[in-house]
Scaffold this active site. Structure first.
Site, PDB file in Angstrom:
ATOM      1  N   TYR A   1      -9.918 -10.264   9.907  1.00  0.00           N
ATOM      2  CA  TYR A   1     -10.307 -10.756   8.591  1.00  0.00           C
ATOM      3  C   TYR A   1     -10.585 -12.262   8.623  1.00  0.00           C
ATOM      4  O   TYR A   1     -11.356 -12.785   7.829  1.00  0.00           O
ATOM      5  CB  TYR A   1      -9.214 -10.436   7.564  1.00  0.00           C
ATOM      6  CG  TYR A   1      -9.043  -8.948   7.337  1.00  0.00           C
ATOM      7  CD1 TYR A   1     -10.025  -8.202   6.706  1.00  0.00           C
ATOM      8  CD2 TYR A   1      -7.906  -8.292   7.793  1.00  0.00           C
ATOM      9  CE1 TYR A   1      -9.877  -6.843   6.509  1.00  0.00           C
ATOM     10  CE2 TYR A   1      -7.750  -6.919   7.606  1.00  0.00           C
ATOM     11  CZ  TYR A   1      -8.739  -6.199   6.969  1.00  0.00           C
ATOM     12  OH  TYR A   1      -8.599  -4.842   6.793  1.00  0.00           O
TER      13      TYR A   1
ATOM     14  N   TYR B   1      -9.418   7.548  20.317  1.00  0.00           N
ATOM     15  CA  TYR B   1     -10.497   7.008  19.490  1.00  0.00           C
ATOM     16  C   TYR B   1     -10.513   5.476  19.469  1.00  0.00           C
ATOM     17  O   TYR B   1     -11.231   4.881  18.684  1.00  0.00           O
ATOM     18  CB  TYR B   1     -10.462   7.667  18.114  1.00  0.00           C
ATOM     19  CG  TYR B   1     -10.881   9.099  18.261  1.00  0.00           C
ATOM     20  CD1 TYR B   1     -12.205   9.481  18.143  1.00  0.00           C
ATOM     21  CD2 TYR B   1      -9.967  10.064  18.679  1.00  0.00           C
ATOM     22  CE1 TYR B   1     -12.611  10.779  18.380  1.00  0.00           C
ATOM     23  CE2 TYR B   1     -10.362  11.371  18.935  1.00  0.00           C
ATOM     24  CZ  TYR B   1     -11.689  11.720  18.779  1.00  0.00           C
ATOM     25  OH  TYR B   1     -12.101  13.006  19.044  1.00  0.00           O
TER      26      TYR B   1
ATOM     27  N   GLN C   1       0.811  -1.215   0.000  1.00  0.00           N
ATOM     28  CA  GLN C   1       0.000   0.000   0.000  1.00  0.00           C
ATOM     29  C   GLN C   1       0.847   1.269   0.000  1.00  0.00           C
ATOM     30  O   GLN C   1       0.307   2.369  -0.018  1.00  0.00           O
ATOM     31  CB  GLN C   1      -0.915   0.001   1.228  1.00  0.00           C
ATOM     32  CG  GLN C   1      -1.901  -1.147   1.255  1.00  0.00           C
ATOM     33  CD  GLN C   1      -2.622  -1.274   2.592  1.00  0.00           C
ATOM     34  OE1 GLN C   1      -2.368  -0.526   3.538  1.00  0.00           O
ATOM     35  NE2 GLN C   1      -3.518  -2.238   2.688  1.00  0.00           N
TER      36      GLN C   1
ATOM     37  N   HIS D   1      -0.865   0.043   5.746  1.00  0.00           N
ATOM     38  CA  HIS D   1      -1.410   0.975   6.753  1.00  0.00           C
ATOM     39  C   HIS D   1      -0.546   2.221   6.954  1.00  0.00           C
ATOM     40  O   HIS D   1      -0.118   2.543   8.053  1.00  0.00           O
ATOM     41  CB  HIS D   1      -1.635   0.253   8.086  1.00  0.00           C
ATOM     42  CG  HIS D   1      -2.708  -0.788   8.039  1.00  0.00           C
ATOM     43  ND1 HIS D   1      -3.248  -1.338   9.180  1.00  0.00           N
ATOM     44  CD2 HIS D   1      -3.331  -1.393   6.997  1.00  0.00           C
ATOM     45  CE1 HIS D   1      -4.162  -2.234   8.839  1.00  0.00           C
ATOM     46  NE2 HIS D   1      -4.221  -2.288   7.517  1.00  0.00           N
TER      47      HIS D   1
ATOM     48  N   GLU E   1     -15.068   3.696  10.111  1.00  0.00           N
ATOM     49  CA  GLU E   1     -15.723   4.701  10.937  1.00  0.00           C
ATOM     50  C   GLU E   1     -15.316   6.113  10.571  1.00  0.00           C
ATOM     51  O   GLU E   1     -14.250   6.356   9.999  1.00  0.00           O
ATOM     52  CB  GLU E   1     -15.435   4.444  12.420  1.00  0.00           C
ATOM     53  CG  GLU E   1     -13.989   4.558  12.813  1.00  0.00           C
ATOM     54  CD  GLU E   1     -13.752   4.189  14.281  1.00  0.00           C
ATOM     55  OE1 GLU E   1     -14.263   3.136  14.721  1.00  0.00           O
ATOM     56  OE2 GLU E   1     -13.061   4.966  14.973  1.00  0.00           O
TER      57      GLU E   1
END
Length: 377
Positions: free
Chosen positions: A269, A258, A90, A155, A248
């Site tokens: 997963y 949070y 990513q 990530h 979210e």
């Protein structure tokens, strides 16, 4: 199709039945939209920024290229001067935004994955001056590096937003090292707040707190790939990927937690619980403004506050990667009151969404033949 939301305890969740929203009862169906394909030769485009005076759109491609698209000339050759990036998984060249004083400074900010000498990577941010001919970034300098470097390719986050006071917010991922989102001596799973040159504001919530990174604005985040300034409240809104379920939306406030991975509305997963999770609520940890029980895999975020298309006013647009759609949420204060899915028939992964200076909605699709789309009702 519009779906009402109901409130269950402290959490907002989707209603189980498909109902028409009273707030939208008088509006025409928006299931079909007008789509104009402006460009379809982009390789995994990630972010975009509109230049002033109709000079075009800067677009990042994750393999490491910055492009300029104009209505007159189409897609440019790669802009030179982009930093070396970590192009794995990513990772790559990620978000792009203009400095608030771009008209005089011509500064363009980029976020990107950067590797250290151990082979691990993290998110970095820097800026350079866009040349007058718009062919190169000059004197690029890095102003922020996520520390420590922990990612092997996933990530990274990240989105870049300047607020009305000129502070730069960087929404970061936790490098798939879950526990680090709760560790205040690390920059994983955080939102950081900086001055445009990278200096740390003295009114940051953890400034001068021993053992805590002073850059941190909020923490307990997973993998944030959406951020935008709410045009009605002028607050920063962000969103993040959950694991399997639990994507979210948050309104991150200074110093607040949070919850990830201690509280989550998702599971692994594999179908197993998150090992660290204590449930969906815990004392001292914030609940999201909105969440999806089934993850669309959200990326990109843009508020709509224009009279050009009044049926879209007070909307929040979010792209969906796995969900392959553009999500339109109806915003009432700090609440989401309805949800509508657009572009489902195209079956394309949506990476970014922005509102252009012409008040049309622009979307980037995520593929090796990625497209720039211009959308209207």
């Amino acid at each position: 199709m519009l779906r009402l939301l109901k409130k269950t305890g402290l959490a907002l969740c989707l209603a189980t039945t498909a109902l028409a929203s009273p707030a939208l009862a008088q509006q025409p169906s928006l299931a079909k939209v007008s789509v104009q394909v402006l460009e379809n030769r982009l390789e995994y485009p990630w972010g975009m920024a509109f230049l002033p005076n109709n000079q075009g759109i800067l677009i990042t491609e994750r393999p490491g290229r910055l492009r300029l698209w104009t209505a007159q000339s189409g897609l440019s050759a790669p802009v030179s001067g982009v930093p070396k990036i970590f192009n794995r998984g990513q990772g790559g060249l990620l978000d792009v935004t203009l400095a608030p004083d771009f008209a005089t400074s011509r500064h363009v900010y980029l976020s990107f994955a950067e590797e250290d000498n151990t082979g691990k990577a993290g998110t970095s941010v820097g800026y350079g001056r866009l040349s007058e001919d718009m062919k190169k970034l000059e004197n690029f300098q890095v102003i922020f590096r996520q520390e420590p470097r922990l990612s092997t390719g996933i990530h990274f986050g990240s989105r870049l937003v300047f607020d009305d006071n000129g502070y730069l917010f960087i929404a970061l991922g936790e490098n798939n090292q879950r526990h680090t989102a709760q560790e205040l001596d690390k920059l994983q799973g955080k939102i950081v707040r900086l001055l445009p040159d990278g200096r740390i504001p003295k009114d940051n919530p953890f400034f001068n707190v021993p053992g805590v990174r002073p850059e941190i604005w909020s923490y307990g985040h997973r993998n944030q790939q959406g951020a935008a300034l709410n045009p009605w409240t002028r607050q920063l809104w962000t969103h993040e990927h959950g694991p399997r379920g639990g994507d979210e939306i948050n309104i991150p406030e200074p110093g607040k937690n949070y919850g990830w991975p201690v509280i989550t509305h998702g599971i692994n997963y594999s179908g197993t619980p998150i090992p660290e999770a204590a449930g969906t609520h815990a004392q001292g940890m914030e609940q999201p403004v909105y969440y999806w029980k089934v993850s669309p895999a959200i990326s990109g975020m843009a508020f709509y506050d224009s009279n050009r298309f009044p049926e879209w006013k007070h909307s929040l647009f979010i792209g969906a990667l796995v969900g392959q759609r553009l999500i339109r949420l109806v915003v009432d204060g700090n609440k989401i009151t309805a949800e509508e899915n657009l572009l489902e028939d195209r079956k394309e992964r949506i990476r970014d969404v922005r509102v252009g200076p012409d008040d049309y909605v622009y979307v980037l699709t995520d593929s090796n033949r990625g497209a720039l789309l211009k959308i209207s009702p």
